[in-house]
Design a protein around this motif. Structure first.
Motif, short mmCIF file in Angstrom:
data_model
loop_
_atom_site.label_atom_id
_atom_site.label_comp_id
_atom_site.label_asym_id
_atom_site.label_seq_id
_atom_site.Cartn_x
_atom_site.Cartn_y
_atom_site.Cartn_z
N ALA A 104 41.93 46.48 30.77
CA ALA A 104 42.30 45.15 31.28
C ALA A 104 41.71 44.93 32.67
CB ALA A 104 43.81 44.99 31.29
N PHE A 105 41.81 45.95 33.51
CA PHE A 105 41.29 45.86 34.88
C PHE A 105 39.77 45.66 34.87
CE2 PHE A 105 39.63 47.78 38.79
CZ PHE A 105 40.34 47.08 39.74
N GLU A 106 39.08 46.43 34.07
CA GLU A 106 37.62 46.30 34.00
C GLU A 106 37.21 44.94 33.47
OE1 GLU A 106 36.45 49.84 31.85
OE2 GLU A 106 36.56 51.06 33.68
N ALA A 107 37.95 44.39 32.52
CA ALA A 107 37.66 43.04 32.03
C ALA A 107 37.89 42.02 33.15
CB ALA A 107 38.53 42.72 30.81
N MET A 108 39.02 42.16 33.85
CA MET A 108 39.33 41.22 34.95
C MET A 108 38.25 41.23 36.02
SD MET A 108 42.17 41.51 37.93
CE MET A 108 41.24 42.92 38.50
N MET A 109 37.70 42.39 36.31
CA MET A 109 36.71 42.51 37.38
C MET A 109 35.44 41.70 37.11
SD MET A 109 38.04 44.20 39.85
CE MET A 109 36.61 44.59 40.84
N THR A 110 35.24 41.27 35.87
CA THR A 110 34.06 40.46 35.53
C THR A 110 34.35 38.96 35.57
OG1 THR A 110 34.51 40.37 33.14
CG2 THR A 110 33.29 42.31 33.97
N MET A 111 35.58 38.59 35.87
CA MET A 111 36.02 37.20 35.74
C MET A 111 36.20 36.51 37.09
SD MET A 111 39.00 37.70 32.90
CE MET A 111 38.69 38.63 31.41
N GLN A 112 36.15 35.19 37.04
CA GLN A 112 36.66 34.37 38.13
C GLN A 112 38.04 33.91 37.68
OE1 GLN A 112 33.21 31.76 38.74
NE2 GLN A 112 32.75 32.94 40.57
N LYS A 113 38.13 32.78 36.97
CA LYS A 113 39.40 32.41 36.35
C LYS A 113 39.67 33.41 35.22
CE LYS A 113 39.45 28.70 33.80
NZ LYS A 113 39.51 27.30 33.34
N ILE A 114 40.91 33.87 35.11
CA ILE A 114 41.24 34.88 34.10
C ILE A 114 41.23 34.26 32.71
CG2 ILE A 114 42.98 36.54 33.33
CD1 ILE A 114 41.64 37.22 36.05
#
Length: 160
Positions: free
Chosen positions: A138-148
């Protein structure tokens, strides 16, 4: 009149009332409770101008002080808003960014007054709380995002 035991004081450059009204229009359980005008001239306002605006943001007592240009907001302070789903995430994010705000990374954005907001879907918070590989994905996915993106977080959690 009841005065809160603890109030967040937010410094503005003459536009505290505009900001408070925007927050009231954007977030639930948010209201302007008082507008106080300067009783006399001072370094930031003239007599009769709005000096302080008392308001709540999602139940949190705040005071907007029209203190002038001396101090700016920074990412060291932010409001973290837990959103229930993608629609709510989009609504808050789009309201802040679409009203002169700025996009940042990992669910952060700034409003037009420079205040930072973390629009954080509960799906992300819940995944992080699980720890281990789920939290890592989840953290690694979030790190690629601006708006979640809730669907992308859900997919990362479900991946094996």
């Amino acid at each position: 009149m009841t005065i809160a035991k603890n109030t967040v004081c937010l410094w503005f450059n003459g536009d505290a009332e505009e900001a408070a009204n925007f927050y009231t229009a954007t977030f639930p359980d948010t209201q302007v409770t008082a507008v106080h005008r300067a009783p006399s001239d001072n370094p930031s306002t003239s007599q009769g101008q709005v000096l302080v605006v008392d308001f709540t943001v999602m139940g949190i007592a705040c005071m907007g002080l029209n203190g002038g240009p001396a101090f700016k907001h920074s990412e060291a302070f932010s409001f973290q808003v837990a959103s229930d789903d993608q629609a709510e995430t989009d609504r808050y994010w789009d309201a802040i960014v679409g009203n002169g705000g700025q996009v940042s990374d990992c669910g952060w954005c700034k409003d037009k007054w420079g205040l930072s907001w973390q629009i954080t879907p509960r799906a992300l918070t819940e995944a992080m709380a699980k720890g281990g590989d789920i939290a890592k994905r989840a953290f690694e996915a979030m790190m690629t995002m601006q708006k979640i993106d809730v669907a992308a977080i859900d997919a990362a959690v479900a991946a094996a």
